[in-house]
Enzyme design. Structure first.
Site, PDB file in Angstrom:
ATOM      1  N   HIS A 287       0.881  -1.184   0.000  1.00 28.98           N
ATOM      2  CA  HIS A 287       0.000   0.000   0.000  1.00 28.98           C
ATOM      3  C   HIS A 287       0.918   1.234   0.000  1.00 28.98           C
ATOM      4  CE1 HIS A 287      -3.459   2.426   0.602  1.00 28.98           C
ATOM      5  NE2 HIS A 287      -3.807   2.108   1.833  1.00 28.98           N
ATOM      6  N   HIS A 326      -2.429  -2.576  -9.793  1.00 32.51           N
ATOM      7  CA  HIS A 326      -3.387  -1.984  -8.872  1.00 32.51           C
ATOM      8  C   HIS A 326      -4.630  -2.844  -8.846  1.00 32.51           C
ATOM      9  CE1 HIS A 326      -5.853   1.046  -6.879  1.00 32.51           C
ATOM     10  NE2 HIS A 326      -4.717   1.610  -6.535  1.00 32.51           N
ATOM     11  N   ASP A 382       2.684   5.237  -7.001  1.00 33.95           N
ATOM     12  CA  ASP A 382       3.949   5.179  -6.272  1.00 33.95           C
ATOM     13  C   ASP A 382       5.175   5.058  -7.162  1.00 33.95           C
ATOM     14  OD1 ASP A 382       3.022   5.369  -3.635  1.00 33.95           O
ATOM     15  OD2 ASP A 382       2.260   3.325  -3.747  1.00 33.95           O
TER      16      ASP A 382
END
Ligand code: CMC
Length: 448
Positions: A287, A326, A382
């Site tokens: 995460h 994802h 990210d």
């Protein structure tokens, strides 16, 4: 048959459809031959409607089995909308691209929490209240002093957020709107201070107190990086870059940490305790900890020439390409696209991050390779944030902290929506028990 990716925005219809069709699902239980009609509301059946499907009076009734909530809506929400196939993210209906271009983090946080963009007066009042709740109790500095110099700042952040609940017992009054508003100011106001103090502790440098004349991101940079100057003046490009990154991270519907916030909050714990749990959920490398892992991965790869060998290891299942993939996005994460632009603006000021070429080569190969294409694995939020943060002078351990600060507004909005939803109760999933049946206790002497 090719499975169809579900959309997160449900059709609004209920009852009889326009073509005279019934909005219901007929299910035949082949064990009994009975057929049941389950109403469809907002594109979903109610899981408890399955309970009427039984083989006999002793049967508990049918449940749905959904580890990791792959296809279970646990709430009705009006905060964030994601279309994972198309790569769309909206907060309260506003596209993320428009907010990143035109809004500020504080304005976006107001939108997320209140449902509408603020008027000028509302925005000024909001910014005033947040700015005047940035100081933390001096005792919190004493806890921080107890940590090792190399303590991970996420560990320090989680525990100091939890500690805030002991300073504000009024936060337990969760059904009082005024109290919730006050805790909202406190949480959003104090997160950057806790984060910056954790960072300064790791450097052994004196804590820098908030400067009310600076913007939300400008003050954060001040508390992190001020040294001997009388007045810290943030670089406007870096200040704006951080504000955009904060906007992009403000909410993301029912992710792992939002779910933790809702789940802990559903037991009526105070919002500081729930936010500490959400921060802990964010810490994990799958995460919010992924941005830190991306940088470690790029450093491990070391050079553009080594990228194909690394991709080979990814494809053999030995390692993951961090910052890729994802649960919801099966297309380019729209946040990653914006972040890539921001990265170049930061590099213009700070110089190009030498790891950028490695990242670009990973992306180039992955977007062409069947392993990634067939699994719809694209760069996520990210993938590039770590490169920006590193260029701005943040150590890797601060990366997840930089995710937690802006996500606080989303967590509070999710928590409040859960509390005020009359359909919500304490979160309590079911299980399918496959363990041992009842058996007699064996005394220790008889155990071989
Ligand atoms: N590298 C290589 N293979 C991958 C990756 C990856 N990053 N992500 C998924 N896969 C493969 C996975 O092995 C599986 O393959 P197969 O069908 O052959 O078993 C398939 O793709 C589906 O993956 P999954 O693990 O079932 O998907 P998920 O929805 O449970 O996981 C994820 C989503 C984000 C945890 C995962 O993609 C991942 O671990 N990515 C790397 C960590 C990361 O970047 N996390 C940040 C997410 S975005 C920020 C946030 O909101 O937290």
């Amino acid at each position: 048959m090719t499975p169809v990716q579900p959309k997160t925005q449900a059709p609004q219809s209920q009852g009889t459809g326009s073509a005279g069709r019934r909005d219901s699902l007929s299910v035949t239980d082949n064990r009994t031959g009975k057929t049941y009609e389950l109403p469809i509301t907002n594109g979903a059946i109610h899981a408890t409607d399955l309970r009427q499907i039984k083989t006999g009076p002793d049967d508990f009734g049918m449940m749905s089995y959904d580890p990791a909530f792959n296809n279970t809506a646990a709430c009705i929400s009006r905060i964030s909308f994601i279309d994972g196939d198309k790569g769309i993210l909206r907060y309260r209906g506003y596209p993320i691209e428009a907010l990143a271009e035109k809004s500020t983090y504080l304005e976006t946080a107001y939108l997320i929490l209140h449902g509408e963009l603020p008027t000028e007066k509302q925005l000024n009042d909001w910014a005033y209240h947040i700015t005047h709740h940035t100081f933390i109790h001096e005792s919190i500095k004493k806890f921080l002093d107890g940590y090792h110099y190399d303590a991970h700042p996420m560990g320090m952040l989680i525990s100091t957020i939890a500690a805030l609940s002991t300073f504000y017992p009024d936060a337990k009054d969760i059904f009082n709107e005024e109290s919730r508003r006050k805790q909202t100011y406190r949480l959003i106001g104090k997160m950057p201070t806790l984060a910056a103090f954790a960072y300064r502790h790791s450097l052994g440098m004196p804590y820098v107190y908030p400067d009310n004349e600076l913007s939300y991101p400008g003050n954060f940079l001040n508390m992190l990086f001020k040294t001997t100057e009388l007045k810290y003046r943030p670089n406007p490009t870096l200040e704006r870059a951080l504000d955009i990154l904060f906007i992009l991270h403000a909410d993301h519907e029912q992710n792992c940490s939002a779910n933790a916030m809702r789940s802990v909050g559903s037991s009526h714990a105070d919002p500081f305790s729930a936010a500490a749990a959400a921060t802990a959920a964010l810490y994990g490398p799958l995460h919010g900890g992924a941005n830190e892992e991306v940088l470690r991965m790029l450093m491990q790869i070391g050079s553009v020439a080594n990228v194909p060998a690394y991709i080979k290891r990814v494809k053999s299942g030995e390692v993951r390409l961090m910052g890729f993939g994802h649960r919801i996005y099966k297309n380019y994460d729209p946040r990653a696209r914006i972040i890539k632009h921001v990265a170049y603006e930061v590099f213009d000021v700070m110089g190009k991050n030498p790891l950028l070429e490695i990242a670009l080569e990973c992306e180039r190969i992955a977007l062409e390779d069947d392993y990634f294409v067939s699994r719809k694995l694209y760069p996520n939020v990210d993938f590039y944030t770590g490169l920006i943060y590193q260029s701005m002078g943040f150590p890797m351990t601060m990366f997840p902290v930089l995710f937690a600060i802006p996500r606080t507004s989303g967590w509070i909005a999710q928590w409040q929506e859960m509390l005020l939803d009359p359909e919500q109760k304490i979160a309590r999933p079911r299980q399918i028990y496959l363990g041992a049946d009842e058996r007699p206790y064996i005394p220790l002497v008889n155990r071989g």
